[in-house]
Design a protein around this motif. Structure first.
Motif, PDB file in Angstrom:
ATOM      1  N   MET A   1      58.290 -22.187 -67.536  1.00 60.04           N
ATOM      2  CA  MET A   1      57.730 -21.428 -68.636  1.00 60.04           C
ATOM      3  C   MET A   1      57.313 -20.047 -68.153  1.00 60.04           C
ATOM      4  O   MET A   1      56.695 -19.906 -67.098  1.00 60.04           O
ATOM      5  CB  MET A   1      56.485 -22.131 -69.197  1.00 60.04           C
ATOM      6  N   GLU A   2      57.639 -19.044 -68.934  1.00 56.42           N
ATOM      7  CA  GLU A   2      57.204 -17.694 -68.620  1.00 56.42           C
ATOM      8  C   GLU A   2      55.742 -17.529 -69.050  1.00 56.42           C
ATOM      9  O   GLU A   2      55.348 -17.990 -70.122  1.00 56.42           O
ATOM     10  CB  GLU A   2      58.067 -16.667 -69.351  1.00 56.42           C
ATOM     11  N   PRO A   3      54.936 -16.880 -68.212  1.00 55.67           N
ATOM     12  CA  PRO A   3      53.533 -16.672 -68.593  1.00 55.67           C
ATOM     13  C   PRO A   3      53.430 -15.715 -69.764  1.00 55.67           C
ATOM     14  O   PRO A   3      54.102 -14.681 -69.789  1.00 55.67           O
ATOM     15  CB  PRO A   3      52.915 -16.078 -67.326  1.00 55.67           C
ATOM     16  N   ARG A   4      52.606 -16.077 -70.735  1.00 53.39           N
ATOM     17  CA  ARG A   4      52.391 -15.248 -71.918  1.00 53.39           C
ATOM     18  C   ARG A   4      50.914 -15.241 -72.249  1.00 53.39           C
ATOM     19  O   ARG A   4      50.212 -16.230 -72.029  1.00 53.39           O
ATOM     20  CB  ARG A   4      53.168 -15.790 -73.127  1.00 53.39           C
ATOM     21  N   LEU A   5      50.467 -14.117 -72.813  1.00 55.26           N
ATOM     22  CA  LEU A   5      49.095 -13.994 -73.297  1.00 55.26           C
ATOM     23  C   LEU A   5      49.121 -13.489 -74.726  1.00 55.26           C
ATOM     24  O   LEU A   5      50.061 -12.797 -75.137  1.00 55.26           O
ATOM     25  CB  LEU A   5      48.306 -13.012 -72.421  1.00 55.26           C
ATOM     26  N   PRO A   6      48.098 -13.804 -75.514  1.00 49.54           N
ATOM     27  CA  PRO A   6      48.017 -13.238 -76.865  1.00 49.54           C
ATOM     28  C   PRO A   6      47.992 -11.713 -76.791  1.00 49.54           C
ATOM     29  O   PRO A   6      47.528 -11.138 -75.791  1.00 49.54           O
ATOM     30  CB  PRO A   6      46.685 -13.784 -77.398  1.00 49.54           C
ATOM     31  N   PRO A   7      48.480 -11.040 -77.815  1.00 49.88           N
ATOM     32  CA  PRO A   7      48.494  -9.568 -77.805  1.00 49.88           C
ATOM     33  C   PRO A   7      47.088  -8.990 -77.629  1.00 49.88           C
ATOM     34  O   PRO A   7      46.096  -9.593 -78.009  1.00 49.88           O
ATOM     35  CB  PRO A   7      49.055  -9.220 -79.197  1.00 49.88           C
ATOM     36  N   GLY A   8      47.059  -7.792 -77.032  1.00 52.37           N
ATOM     37  CA  GLY A   8      45.802  -7.078 -76.907  1.00 52.37           C
ATOM     38  C   GLY A   8      44.971  -7.448 -75.700  1.00 52.37           C
ATOM     39  O   GLY A   8      43.760  -7.187 -75.676  1.00 52.37           O
ATOM     40  N   ASN A   9      45.596  -8.043 -74.682  1.00 52.84           N
ATOM     41  CA  ASN A   9      44.845  -8.472 -73.505  1.00 52.84           C
ATOM     42  C   ASN A   9      45.304  -7.756 -72.240  1.00 52.84           C
ATOM     43  O   ASN A   9      45.498  -8.376 -71.198  1.00 52.84           O
ATOM     44  CB  ASN A   9      44.954  -9.992 -73.331  1.00 52.84           C
ATOM     45  N   GLY A  10      45.452  -6.453 -72.336  1.00 53.77           N
ATOM     46  CA  GLY A  10      45.766  -5.655 -71.169  1.00 53.77           C
ATOM     47  C   GLY A  10      47.122  -4.985 -71.264  1.00 53.77           C
ATOM     48  O   GLY A  10      47.985  -5.364 -72.071  1.00 53.77           O
ATOM     49  N   THR A  11      47.304  -3.973 -70.440  1.00 56.69           N
ATOM     50  CA  THR A  11      48.569  -3.245 -70.369  1.00 56.69           C
ATOM     51  C   THR A  11      48.864  -2.920 -68.911  1.00 56.69           C
ATOM     52  O   THR A  11      47.999  -3.050 -68.034  1.00 56.69           O
ATOM     53  CB  THR A  11      48.504  -1.931 -71.167  1.00 56.69           C
ATOM     54  N   GLY A  12      50.073  -2.504 -68.643  1.00 56.09           N
ATOM     55  CA  GLY A  12      50.436  -2.009 -67.331  1.00 56.09           C
ATOM     56  C   GLY A  12      50.174  -3.000 -66.208  1.00 56.09           C
ATOM     57  O   GLY A  12      50.412  -4.197 -66.325  1.00 56.09           O
ATOM     58  N   THR A  13      49.665  -2.462 -65.098  1.00 54.10           N
ATOM     59  CA  THR A  13      49.434  -3.283 -63.909  1.00 54.10           C
ATOM     60  C   THR A  13      48.408  -4.370 -64.165  1.00 54.10           C
ATOM     61  O   THR A  13      48.539  -5.495 -63.673  1.00 54.10           O
ATOM     62  CB  THR A  13      48.966  -2.396 -62.734  1.00 54.10           C
ATOM     63  N   GLU A  14      47.377  -4.056 -64.930  1.00 56.31           N
ATOM     64  CA  GLU A  14      46.354  -5.067 -65.237  1.00 56.31           C
ATOM     65  C   GLU A  14      46.969  -6.273 -65.924  1.00 56.31           C
ATOM     66  O   GLU A  14      46.683  -7.421 -65.567  1.00 56.31           O
ATOM     67  CB  GLU A  14      45.265  -4.464 -66.121  1.00 56.31           C
ATOM     68  N   LEU A  15      47.841  -6.029 -66.899  1.00 58.28           N
ATOM     69  CA  LEU A  15      48.487  -7.131 -67.602  1.00 58.28           C
ATOM     70  C   LEU A  15      49.401  -7.902 -66.658  1.00 58.28           C
ATOM     71  O   LEU A  15      49.435  -9.143 -66.702  1.00 58.28           O
ATOM     72  CB  LEU A  15      49.284  -6.601 -68.796  1.00 58.28           C
ATOM     73  N   VAL A  64      40.293 -17.374 -68.512  1.00 59.52           N
ATOM     74  CA  VAL A  64      39.567 -18.447 -69.198  1.00 59.52           C
ATOM     75  C   VAL A  64      38.908 -17.917 -70.472  1.00 59.52           C
ATOM     76  O   VAL A  64      38.899 -18.596 -71.512  1.00 59.52           O
ATOM     77  CB  VAL A  64      38.529 -19.076 -68.244  1.00 59.52           C
ATOM     78  N   LEU A  65      38.381 -16.709 -70.422  1.00 57.77           N
ATOM     79  CA  LEU A  65      37.785 -16.100 -71.613  1.00 57.77           C
ATOM     80  C   LEU A  65      38.851 -15.844 -72.678  1.00 57.77           C
ATOM     81  O   LEU A  65      38.616 -16.078 -73.867  1.00 57.77           O
ATOM     82  CB  LEU A  65      37.081 -14.794 -71.256  1.00 57.77           C
ATOM     83  N   ILE A  66      40.012 -15.361 -72.261  1.00 61.25           N
ATOM     84  CA  ILE A  66      41.100 -15.126 -73.213  1.00 61.25           C
ATOM     85  C   ILE A  66      41.476 -16.423 -73.912  1.00 61.25           C
ATOM     86  O   ILE A  66      41.635 -16.471 -75.142  1.00 61.25           O
ATOM     87  CB  ILE A  66      42.323 -14.516 -72.505  1.00 61.25           C
TER      88      ILE A  66
END
Length: 201
Positions: A1-15, A64-66
């Motif tokens: 599975m590819e890791p995915r996060l809900p939208p709006g949780n970082g950009t660029g290197t942080e994401l 965990v917060l996300i």
């Protein structure tokens, strides 16, 4: 599975750090993953990682917060759009719970399995969200008992069993042409209603 996060949780290197950490934590566990491994997976030097997160604990805390925030907000939206009927609300909440877990399976696994590795201070906010989510999840069942729609026998254990079905789904569920996420959510919702044993009218 590819890791995915809900939208709006970082950009660029942080994401990218969050996504690679999510993948590694889910497959190797938090203790088995080093900051050096995370940095290598992202394609940066280890010191550069600390420009975004002070420690590995901070990365896990964010993930965990996300996970907890996404589920709590999903429950709140579901209840805001759902009629007050307890049966309809239980069905809708179970669907939301299942869809949240299978849409972001690695996030669900890390949120549930790795939370205990956080310090008391860093887990406090997530645990408050979990408490609120559990309150939202149990209120329709309790109201259904008061209204005579559900049997009161073993309500707590039955509710826990229903929750466990959704929590375990990311560990085995792989969408197929005949069983997609929506199909699974519908099946689990109907099973939950049967488990709560609504009285015949």
């Amino acid at each position: 599975m590819e890791p995915r996060l809900p939208p709006g949780n970082g950009t660029g290197t942080e994401l990218r750090i969050l996504l690679e950490s999510l993948r590694l934590f889910a497959h190797q566990g938090y203790p088995g993953t080093s900051t050096r491994q995370i940095a290598a997976a992202v394609g940066i030097k280890a010191p550069s990682l600390y420009e975004h997160f002070p420690s590995k604990q901070h990365i896990l805390e964010r993930l965990v917060l996300i996970g907890h925030r996404d589920l709590l907000q999903a429950f709140e939206r579901t209840l805001a759009e759902c009629p007050p009927d307890p049966v309809a609300r239980v069905r809708a909440l179970v669907r939301t719970h299942v869809l949240s877990h299978v849409t972001y399976p690695l996030l669900a696994i890390v949120t549930n399995d790795e939370l205990h590795h956080l310090t008391t201070e860093r887990s406090a906010e997530a645990l408050e969200m979990r408490k609120r989510t559990e309150q939202l999840a149990t209120e329709p069942g309790m109201r259904g008992v008061r209204d005579g729609l559900f049997e009161a026998t073993e309500l707590i254990t039955t509710t826990a069993a229903i929750s466990s079905m959704g929590v375990r789904a990311p560990y085995w569920f792989v969408p197929t042409p005949t069983l997609g996420p929506e199909d699974l959510a519908d099946a689990y919702a109907e099973l939950a209603i049967r488990m709560l044993r609504p009285r015949s009218t």
